[in-house]
Design an enzyme around this catalytic site. Structure first.
Site, PDB file in Angstrom:
ATOM      1  N   ARG A  23       0.810  -1.227   0.000  1.00  0.00           N
ATOM      2  CA  ARG A  23       0.000   0.000   0.000  1.00  0.00           C
ATOM      3  C   ARG A  23       0.835   1.264   0.000  1.00  0.00           C
ATOM      4  NH1 ARG A  23      -2.800  -0.764   5.439  1.00  0.00           N
ATOM      5  NH2 ARG A  23      -0.701  -1.521   5.822  1.00  0.00           N
ATOM      6  N   ARG A  58      15.597  28.652   1.575  1.00  0.00           N
ATOM      7  CA  ARG A  58      14.781  29.304   2.605  1.00  0.00           C
ATOM      8  C   ARG A  58      15.636  29.349   3.857  1.00  0.00           C
ATOM      9  NH1 ARG A  58       8.819  29.191   1.735  1.00  0.00           N
ATOM     10  NH2 ARG A  58       8.427  28.063  -0.197  1.00  0.00           N
ATOM     11  N   HIS A  61      16.373  31.048   9.293  1.00  0.00           N
ATOM     12  CA  HIS A  61      15.289  31.612  10.090  1.00  0.00           C
ATOM     13  C   HIS A  61      15.339  31.197  11.562  1.00  0.00           C
ATOM     14  CE1 HIS A  61      12.936  31.391   6.053  1.00  0.00           C
ATOM     15  NE2 HIS A  61      13.674  32.467   6.108  1.00  0.00           N
ATOM     16  N   LYS A  71      12.326  23.541  17.238  1.00  0.00           N
ATOM     17  CA  LYS A  71      11.687  23.211  15.963  1.00  0.00           C
ATOM     18  C   LYS A  71      11.985  21.764  15.612  1.00  0.00           C
ATOM     19  CE  LYS A  71      11.991  26.336  12.691  1.00  0.00           C
ATOM     20  NZ  LYS A  71      12.503  27.200  11.591  1.00  0.00           N
ATOM     21  N   HIS A 118      17.679  28.054  11.141  1.00  0.00           N
ATOM     22  CA  HIS A 118      17.368  26.925  10.268  1.00  0.00           C
ATOM     23  C   HIS A 118      17.140  27.410   8.844  1.00  0.00           C
ATOM     24  CE1 HIS A 118      14.339  24.195   8.343  1.00  0.00           C
ATOM     25  NE2 HIS A 118      15.298  23.346   8.639  1.00  0.00           N
ATOM     26  N   TYR A 131       7.090  21.397   9.394  1.00  0.00           N
ATOM     27  CA  TYR A 131       7.725  21.970  10.573  1.00  0.00           C
ATOM     28  C   TYR A 131       6.745  21.969  11.742  1.00  0.00           C
ATOM     29  CZ  TYR A 131       9.591  24.840   6.635  1.00  0.00           C
ATOM     30  OH  TYR A 131      10.074  25.295   5.436  1.00  0.00           O
ATOM     31  N   ASP A 165      14.310  36.985   2.719  1.00  0.00           N
ATOM     32  CA  ASP A 165      15.575  36.288   2.932  1.00  0.00           C
ATOM     33  C   ASP A 165      16.744  37.032   2.295  1.00  0.00           C
ATOM     34  OD1 ASP A 165      14.256  34.376   4.398  1.00  0.00           O
ATOM     35  OD2 ASP A 165      14.387  32.813   2.879  1.00  0.00           O
TER      36      ASP A 165
END
Length: 187
Positions: A23, A58, A61, A71, A118, A131, A165
């Site tokens: 599955r 990204r 942060h 986190k 991060h 997250y 960023d």
């Protein structure tokens, strides 16, 4: 779930057990009792999911006190180069970045204590990141460090960045509000 400490105190690689059959697969990404054994936080307040195209960075942060958070992250689709930077003054890993490959294939995750920045680079066509954080998003405490100022050997020179960023200050210009406490390293 297997947990492996990293060179950043309180930061763990999480390797859940993957059960698979015809599955598909089933993965338990969190177990309260296992986290408690390690002294990891479990007071999750928000969850997020992001999808990034190949070549997107990204990060880096974090949130500053009093809204700082621990986190937990997993890559649910695709593959990323995930990067953690210790911002805790007095930590044996202060200012040192570490990189980890997270992917849907390896089912690996990371637990990051408060005081770590991060970020990640999307390696695949599309990478889905999940997250969990221990504080509610606070725009007044939302912060970041420029991805290319942390001394990490990113395998990309010109990533796709958000406007936000692209405006982050360098690590050299950052006056950290975080202090390392060995007794609370994973908090």
């Amino acid at each position: 779930m297997d947990t492996t400490p990293t060179d950043i105190p309180g930061c763990y690689v999480l390797q859940p057990k993957v059960v698979g059959d015809l599955r598909g697969s089933f993965v338990k990404t969190f177990h309260d009792e296992r986290f408690a054994e390690l002294g990891l936080r479990t007071d999750w307040r928000e969850e997020y999911f992001s999808v990034s195209a190949r070549g997107v960075v990204r990060g880096m942060h974090f949130q500053t006190p009093p809204a700082a958070h621990a986190k937990m992250v997993f890559c649910l689709t695709g593959e990323v180069l995930d990067v953690v930077l210790d911002l805790r003054r007095g930590s044996p890993a202060f200012g040192r970045p570490l990189g980890f490959t997270l992917s849907a294939q390896n089912s690996r995750g990371l637990y990051l204590p408060s005081g770590c920045a991060h970020g990640f680079l999307s390696i695949s066509e599309a990478s889905g990141m999940y997250y969990k954080v221990t504080s509610v998003h606070s725009p007044a405490h939302d912060a970041g460090i420029a991805w290319n100022s942390i001394g990490f050997d990113w395998p990309i020179k010109m990533p796709a960045l958000s406007e936000r960023d692209g405006r982050h200050h360098s690590l050299a210009d950052f006056d950290t509000p975080f202090t390392f406490d060995p007794a609370q390293a994973a908090r």
